[in-house]
Design a protein around this motif. Structure first.
Motif, PDB file in Angstrom:
ATOM      1  N   ILE A  51       1.253  -1.051   0.120  1.00  0.00           N
ATOM      2  CA  ILE A  51       0.024  -0.316  -0.239  1.00  0.00           C
ATOM      3  C   ILE A  51       0.733   1.686   0.275  1.00  0.00           C
ATOM      4  CG2 ILE A  51      -1.971   1.136   1.093  1.00  0.00           C
ATOM      5  CD1 ILE A  51      -3.191  -1.810   2.520  1.00  0.00           C
ATOM      6  N   GLU A  52       1.735   1.485   0.673  1.00  0.00           N
ATOM      7  CA  GLU A  52       2.862   2.320   0.490  1.00  0.00           C
ATOM      8  C   GLU A  52       3.109   3.047  -1.044  1.00  0.00           C
ATOM      9  OE1 GLU A  52       6.884   3.881   3.247  1.00  0.00           O
ATOM     10  OE2 GLU A  52       6.009   1.860   3.350  1.00  0.00           O
ATOM     11  N   PHE A  53       3.909   1.770  -1.546  1.00  0.00           N
ATOM     12  CA  PHE A  53       4.552   1.453  -2.526  1.00  0.00           C
ATOM     13  C   PHE A  53       3.242   2.417  -4.275  1.00  0.00           C
ATOM     14  CE2 PHE A  53       4.676   0.198  -6.517  1.00  0.00           C
ATOM     15  CZ  PHE A  53       5.764   0.809  -7.382  1.00  0.00           C
ATOM     16  N   LYS A  54       2.180   1.658  -3.869  1.00  0.00           N
ATOM     17  CA  LYS A  54       1.069   3.001  -4.333  1.00  0.00           C
ATOM     18  C   LYS A  54       0.738   3.468  -3.993  1.00  0.00           C
ATOM     19  CE  LYS A  54      -0.460  -0.278  -7.284  1.00  0.00           C
ATOM     20  NZ  LYS A  54       0.103  -0.224  -8.925  1.00  0.00           N
ATOM     21  N   LEU A  55       0.899   4.299  -2.553  1.00  0.00           N
ATOM     22  CA  LEU A  55       0.298   5.466  -2.585  1.00  0.00           C
ATOM     23  C   LEU A  55       1.538   6.801  -2.562  1.00  0.00           C
ATOM     24  CD1 LEU A  55      -1.689   4.717   0.831  1.00  0.00           C
ATOM     25  CD2 LEU A  55      -2.138   5.592  -1.309  1.00  0.00           C
ATOM     26  N   LYS A  56       2.056   6.543  -2.574  1.00  0.00           N
ATOM     27  CA  LYS A  56       2.592   6.791  -3.165  1.00  0.00           C
ATOM     28  C   LYS A  56       3.771   7.599  -4.372  1.00  0.00           C
ATOM     29  CE  LYS A  56       6.147   7.249   0.978  1.00  0.00           C
ATOM     30  NZ  LYS A  56       7.713   6.259   1.937  1.00  0.00           N
ATOM     31  N   ARG A  57       2.786   5.987  -5.502  1.00  0.00           N
ATOM     32  CA  ARG A  57       3.472   6.299  -6.417  1.00  0.00           C
ATOM     33  C   ARG A  57       2.886   6.909  -7.267  1.00  0.00           C
ATOM     34  NH1 ARG A  57       4.350   1.069 -10.557  1.00  0.00           N
ATOM     35  NH2 ARG A  57       4.500   2.411 -12.142  1.00  0.00           N
ATOM     36  N   PHE A  86       2.556   9.302   2.986  1.00  0.00           N
ATOM     37  CA  PHE A  86       1.892   8.224   3.908  1.00  0.00           C
ATOM     38  C   PHE A  86       2.494   8.336   4.568  1.00  0.00           C
ATOM     39  CE2 PHE A  86       3.359   3.624   5.008  1.00  0.00           C
ATOM     40  CZ  PHE A  86       2.173   3.433   4.981  1.00  0.00           C
ATOM     41  N   GLU A  87       1.431   7.697   6.088  1.00  0.00           N
ATOM     42  CA  GLU A  87       2.429   7.149   7.099  1.00  0.00           C
ATOM     43  C   GLU A  87       1.684   5.250   7.587  1.00  0.00           C
ATOM     44  OE1 GLU A  87       3.718   9.303   9.883  1.00  0.00           O
ATOM     45  OE2 GLU A  87       4.659  10.675   8.505  1.00  0.00           O
ATOM     46  N   GLU A 133      -7.893  -0.764  -7.091  1.00  0.00           N
ATOM     47  CA  GLU A 133      -8.334  -0.653  -7.266  1.00  0.00           C
ATOM     48  C   GLU A 133      -9.075   0.110  -5.890  1.00  0.00           C
ATOM     49  OE1 GLU A 133     -13.186  -2.848  -5.779  1.00  0.00           O
ATOM     50  OE2 GLU A 133     -11.149  -4.538  -6.324  1.00  0.00           O
ATOM     51  N   LEU A 134      -7.737  -0.073  -5.287  1.00  0.00           N
ATOM     52  CA  LEU A 134      -7.573   0.134  -3.775  1.00  0.00           C
ATOM     53  C   LEU A 134      -7.544   1.720  -4.016  1.00  0.00           C
ATOM     54  CD1 LEU A 134      -7.221   0.751  -0.489  1.00  0.00           C
ATOM     55  CD2 LEU A 134      -5.038   0.523  -0.775  1.00  0.00           C
ATOM     56  N   ILE A 135      -6.926   2.004  -4.981  1.00  0.00           N
ATOM     57  CA  ILE A 135      -6.502   3.564  -4.853  1.00  0.00           C
ATOM     58  C   ILE A 135      -7.217   4.229  -5.687  1.00  0.00           C
ATOM     59  CG2 ILE A 135      -4.532   4.996  -6.829  1.00  0.00           C
ATOM     60  CD1 ILE A 135      -3.068   3.798  -3.900  1.00  0.00           C
ATOM     61  N   ILE A 136      -8.366   3.584  -6.638  1.00  0.00           N
ATOM     62  CA  ILE A 136      -9.501   3.808  -7.318  1.00  0.00           C
ATOM     63  C   ILE A 136      -9.865   4.720  -6.101  1.00  0.00           C
ATOM     64  CG2 ILE A 136     -11.680   3.180  -8.609  1.00  0.00           C
ATOM     65  CD1 ILE A 136      -9.628   2.168 -10.514  1.00  0.00           C
TER      66      ILE A 136
END
Length: 125
Positions: free
Chosen positions: A21-27, A32-33, A114-117
């Motif tokens: 999740i950290e990778f996808k959010l930062k991307r 991210f925390e 899907e989480l990012i969407i």
């Protein structure tokens, strides 16, 4: 459209899921925390006042539904958006989470795209 720099706090005790999740959010340009248990997660919510919390239900110290209840009872925090992320497919957990005002409920395992969407959608409203 994503606002650059929006803060997402993940409260999750599984390091593999957290890293993914950290990778996808930062991307996707989110700050991210991470907190790994319910107690430190709630303390971080009070301190950081993130734009969005992604909250697991089954956590050490305080479970995610209890953290959610505490968020909703605090007038300074009750407008924070929350997505539940849980292995629990129990309808009673989903019902309770939505009654307490979660924006979304995602069942593990899940697709990170899907989480990012869903993160983007939750932050739009």
């Amino acid at each position: 459209m994503t606002q650059a720099g929006q803060t997402v706090l993940l409260i999750e005790d599984d390091p593999v899921i957290s890293k993914l999740i950290e990778f996808k959010l930062k991307r996707n340009n989110y700050k991210f925390e991470l907190r790994e248990n319910g107690f430190s997660g709630f303390e971080a919510i009070k301190e950081l006042k993130p734009d969005l919390v992604i909250l697991d239900i089954m956590l050490p110290s305080i479970n995610g539904l209890e953290v959610l209840r505490k968020i909703r009872e605090d007038k300074d925090l009750d407008s924070i958006r929350v997505i539940m992320l849980s292995a629990s497919m129990k309808m009673k957990d989903k019902k309770l989470a939505f009654e307490q005002g979660v924006k979304d409920y995602i069942v593990k395992p899940f697709e990170t795209d899907e989480l990012i969407i869903r993160v983007k959608k939750s932050l739009e409203n």
